[in-house]
Write a protein that holds these residues in place. Structure first.
Motif, PDB file in Angstrom:
ATOM      1  N   GLU A  74      10.872 -19.466 -38.598  1.00  0.00           N
ATOM      2  CA  GLU A  74      10.066 -18.625 -37.704  1.00  0.00           C
ATOM      3  C   GLU A  74      10.258 -19.088 -36.257  1.00  0.00           C
ATOM      4  O   GLU A  74      10.434 -18.268 -35.352  1.00  0.00           O
ATOM      5  CB  GLU A  74       8.571 -18.699 -38.060  1.00  0.00           C
ATOM      6  CG  GLU A  74       8.202 -18.112 -39.399  1.00  0.00           C
ATOM      7  CD  GLU A  74       8.046 -16.602 -39.409  1.00  0.00           C
ATOM      8  OE1 GLU A  74       8.276 -15.932 -38.385  1.00  0.00           O
ATOM      9  OE2 GLU A  74       7.686 -16.082 -40.468  1.00  0.00           O
ATOM     10  N   LYS A  75      10.233 -20.381 -36.033  1.00  0.00           N
ATOM     11  CA  LYS A  75      10.427 -20.926 -34.682  1.00  0.00           C
ATOM     12  C   LYS A  75      11.812 -20.562 -34.139  1.00  0.00           C
ATOM     13  O   LYS A  75      11.946 -20.152 -32.985  1.00  0.00           O
ATOM     14  CB  LYS A  75      10.243 -22.436 -34.678  1.00  0.00           C
ATOM     15  CG  LYS A  75       8.806 -22.873 -34.852  1.00  0.00           C
ATOM     16  CD  LYS A  75       8.695 -24.385 -34.878  1.00  0.00           C
ATOM     17  CE  LYS A  75       7.270 -24.822 -35.143  1.00  0.00           C
ATOM     18  NZ  LYS A  75       7.149 -26.278 -35.237  1.00  0.00           N
ATOM     19  N   LYS A  76      12.838 -20.724 -34.958  1.00  0.00           N
ATOM     20  CA  LYS A  76      14.200 -20.388 -34.525  1.00  0.00           C
ATOM     21  C   LYS A  76      14.310 -18.905 -34.164  1.00  0.00           C
ATOM     22  O   LYS A  76      14.932 -18.543 -33.161  1.00  0.00           O
ATOM     23  CB  LYS A  76      15.213 -20.705 -35.627  1.00  0.00           C
ATOM     24  CG  LYS A  76      15.473 -22.176 -35.838  1.00  0.00           C
ATOM     25  CD  LYS A  76      16.473 -22.359 -36.969  1.00  0.00           C
ATOM     26  CE  LYS A  76      16.728 -23.806 -37.255  1.00  0.00           C
ATOM     27  NZ  LYS A  76      17.934 -24.312 -36.611  1.00  0.00           N
ATOM     28  N   LEU A  77      13.718 -18.051 -34.978  1.00  0.00           N
ATOM     29  CA  LEU A  77      13.775 -16.607 -34.731  1.00  0.00           C
ATOM     30  C   LEU A  77      13.072 -16.244 -33.424  1.00  0.00           C
ATOM     31  O   LEU A  77      13.579 -15.441 -32.639  1.00  0.00           O
ATOM     32  CB  LEU A  77      13.156 -15.839 -35.904  1.00  0.00           C
ATOM     33  CG  LEU A  77      13.916 -15.919 -37.225  1.00  0.00           C
ATOM     34  CD1 LEU A  77      13.062 -15.392 -38.360  1.00  0.00           C
ATOM     35  CD2 LEU A  77      15.233 -15.156 -37.126  1.00  0.00           C
ATOM     36  N   LYS A  78      11.918 -16.825 -33.178  1.00  0.00           N
ATOM     37  CA  LYS A  78      11.154 -16.513 -31.963  1.00  0.00           C
ATOM     38  C   LYS A  78      11.875 -17.004 -30.705  1.00  0.00           C
ATOM     39  O   LYS A  78      11.923 -16.299 -29.704  1.00  0.00           O
ATOM     40  CB  LYS A  78       9.747 -17.091 -32.065  1.00  0.00           C
ATOM     41  CG  LYS A  78       8.900 -16.337 -33.057  1.00  0.00           C
ATOM     42  CD  LYS A  78       7.534 -16.957 -33.223  1.00  0.00           C
ATOM     43  CE  LYS A  78       6.761 -16.198 -34.302  1.00  0.00           C
ATOM     44  NZ  LYS A  78       5.483 -16.827 -34.596  1.00  0.00           N
ATOM     45  N   VAL A  79      12.419 -18.202 -30.760  1.00  0.00           N
ATOM     46  CA  VAL A  79      13.166 -18.730 -29.613  1.00  0.00           C
ATOM     47  C   VAL A  79      14.382 -17.849 -29.328  1.00  0.00           C
ATOM     48  O   VAL A  79      14.661 -17.488 -28.172  1.00  0.00           O
ATOM     49  CB  VAL A  79      13.585 -20.205 -29.848  1.00  0.00           C
ATOM     50  CG1 VAL A  79      14.608 -20.668 -28.832  1.00  0.00           C
ATOM     51  CG2 VAL A  79      12.357 -21.106 -29.837  1.00  0.00           C
ATOM     52  N   PHE A  80      15.106 -17.483 -30.366  1.00  0.00           N
ATOM     53  CA  PHE A  80      16.284 -16.631 -30.213  1.00  0.00           C
ATOM     54  C   PHE A  80      15.902 -15.276 -29.623  1.00  0.00           C
ATOM     55  O   PHE A  80      16.552 -14.780 -28.696  1.00  0.00           O
ATOM     56  CB  PHE A  80      16.972 -16.446 -31.572  1.00  0.00           C
ATOM     57  CG  PHE A  80      18.180 -15.564 -31.520  1.00  0.00           C
ATOM     58  CD1 PHE A  80      19.403 -16.066 -31.091  1.00  0.00           C
ATOM     59  CD2 PHE A  80      18.105 -14.237 -31.896  1.00  0.00           C
ATOM     60  CE1 PHE A  80      20.521 -15.250 -31.038  1.00  0.00           C
ATOM     61  CE2 PHE A  80      19.221 -13.414 -31.845  1.00  0.00           C
ATOM     62  CZ  PHE A  80      20.433 -13.918 -31.419  1.00  0.00           C
ATOM     63  N   ALA A  81      14.852 -14.666 -30.138  1.00  0.00           N
ATOM     64  CA  ALA A  81      14.413 -13.352 -29.651  1.00  0.00           C
ATOM     65  C   ALA A  81      14.023 -13.424 -28.181  1.00  0.00           C
ATOM     66  O   ALA A  81      14.382 -12.540 -27.388  1.00  0.00           O
ATOM     67  CB  ALA A  81      13.256 -12.844 -30.491  1.00  0.00           C
ATOM     68  N   THR A  82      13.312 -14.465 -27.804  1.00  0.00           N
ATOM     69  CA  THR A  82      12.908 -14.627 -26.399  1.00  0.00           C
ATOM     70  C   THR A  82      14.138 -14.777 -25.511  1.00  0.00           C
ATOM     71  O   THR A  82      14.248 -14.124 -24.473  1.00  0.00           O
ATOM     72  CB  THR A  82      11.977 -15.846 -26.255  1.00  0.00           C
ATOM     73  OG1 THR A  82      10.810 -15.626 -27.057  1.00  0.00           O
ATOM     74  CG2 THR A  82      11.581 -16.056 -24.809  1.00  0.00           C
ATOM     75  N   LYS A  83      15.068 -15.607 -25.927  1.00  0.00           N
ATOM     76  CA  LYS A  83      16.286 -15.853 -25.148  1.00  0.00           C
ATOM     77  C   LYS A  83      17.108 -14.586 -24.950  1.00  0.00           C
ATOM     78  O   LYS A  83      17.696 -14.374 -23.891  1.00  0.00           O
ATOM     79  CB  LYS A  83      17.134 -16.908 -25.870  1.00  0.00           C
ATOM     80  CG  LYS A  83      18.441 -17.226 -25.193  1.00  0.00           C
ATOM     81  CD  LYS A  83      19.216 -18.280 -25.957  1.00  0.00           C
ATOM     82  CE  LYS A  83      20.565 -18.539 -25.315  1.00  0.00           C
ATOM     83  NZ  LYS A  83      21.340 -19.535 -26.081  1.00  0.00           N
ATOM     84  N   HIS A  84      17.135 -13.714 -25.960  1.00  0.00           N
ATOM     85  CA  HIS A  84      17.991 -12.528 -25.930  1.00  0.00           C
ATOM     86  C   HIS A  84      17.235 -11.224 -25.664  1.00  0.00           C
ATOM     87  O   HIS A  84      17.810 -10.148 -25.765  1.00  0.00           O
ATOM     88  CB  HIS A  84      18.775 -12.423 -27.237  1.00  0.00           C
ATOM     89  CG  HIS A  84      19.773 -13.526 -27.391  1.00  0.00           C
ATOM     90  ND1 HIS A  84      21.016 -13.508 -26.798  1.00  0.00           N
ATOM     91  CD2 HIS A  84      19.700 -14.712 -28.035  1.00  0.00           C
ATOM     92  CE1 HIS A  84      21.668 -14.614 -27.084  1.00  0.00           C
ATOM     93  NE2 HIS A  84      20.875 -15.380 -27.833  1.00  0.00           N
ATOM     94  N   GLY A  85      15.960 -11.325 -25.322  1.00  0.00           N
ATOM     95  CA  GLY A  85      15.189 -10.138 -24.964  1.00  0.00           C
ATOM     96  C   GLY A  85      14.954  -9.171 -26.110  1.00  0.00           C
ATOM     97  O   GLY A  85      14.906  -7.960 -25.901  1.00  0.00           O
ATOM     98  N   ILE A  86      14.783  -9.702 -27.297  1.00  0.00           N
ATOM     99  CA  ILE A  86      14.560  -8.867 -28.481  1.00  0.00           C
ATOM    100  C   ILE A  86      13.063  -8.642 -28.662  1.00  0.00           C
ATOM    101  O   ILE A  86      12.285  -9.583 -28.625  1.00  0.00           O
ATOM    102  CB  ILE A  86      15.157  -9.534 -29.737  1.00  0.00           C
ATOM    103  CG1 ILE A  86      16.655  -9.717 -29.561  1.00  0.00           C
ATOM    104  CG2 ILE A  86      14.825  -8.736 -30.991  1.00  0.00           C
ATOM    105  CD1 ILE A  86      17.281 -10.644 -30.576  1.00  0.00           C
ATOM    106  N   LYS A  87      12.698  -7.395 -28.878  1.00  0.00           N
ATOM    107  CA  LYS A  87      11.286  -7.060 -29.123  1.00  0.00           C
ATOM    108  C   LYS A  87      10.910  -7.550 -30.518  1.00  0.00           C
ATOM    109  O   LYS A  87      11.630  -7.313 -31.484  1.00  0.00           O
ATOM    110  CB  LYS A  87      11.075  -5.558 -29.013  1.00  0.00           C
ATOM    111  CG  LYS A  87       9.641  -5.153 -29.184  1.00  0.00           C
ATOM    112  CD  LYS A  87       9.453  -3.662 -29.035  1.00  0.00           C
ATOM    113  CE  LYS A  87       8.001  -3.318 -29.300  1.00  0.00           C
ATOM    114  NZ  LYS A  87       7.779  -1.876 -29.237  1.00  0.00           N
TER     115      LYS A  87
END
Length: 92
Positions: A74-87
């Motif tokens: 979950e942490k990896k997914l959230k960090v990745f989404a934030t970095k790449h501007g994913i909703k």
């Protein structure tokens, strides 16, 4: 396999494999391109077989093999989404 709570929103079909490959390369040792499996899911963890993704009409959901590892992913997914501007959204 339990589903993660983190869900990627508004992802076009033609972007899925590239997006998931970027996630794999950035988050796993020996990361390589994600690939589509015959059962409709994507292998996204460089062959570890602990987390998979599934695309369902502009939404990418994730599921883990072991519930005890969900928080880490979950942490990896959230960090990745934030970095790449994913909703993001969450599911229960």
């Amino acid at each position: 396999m339990p589903y993660c709570h983190t869900v990627f929103q508004q992802i076009a079909l033609d972007e899925v494999e590239s997006l998931l490959s970027t996630f794999t390369i950035e988050n796993f040792v020996g990361g390589r391109a994600a690939y589509h499996l015959g059962n409709g899911s994507y292998s996204i963890d460089a062959g570890e077989n602990d987390i998979r993704a599934i695309y369902e009409g502009e939404v990418v959901r994730f599921f883990c093999r072991h519930e005890k590892e969900m928080l880490r992913y979950e942490k990896k997914l959230k960090v990745f989404a934030t970095k790449h501007g994913i909703k993001l959204s969450t599911s229960s």
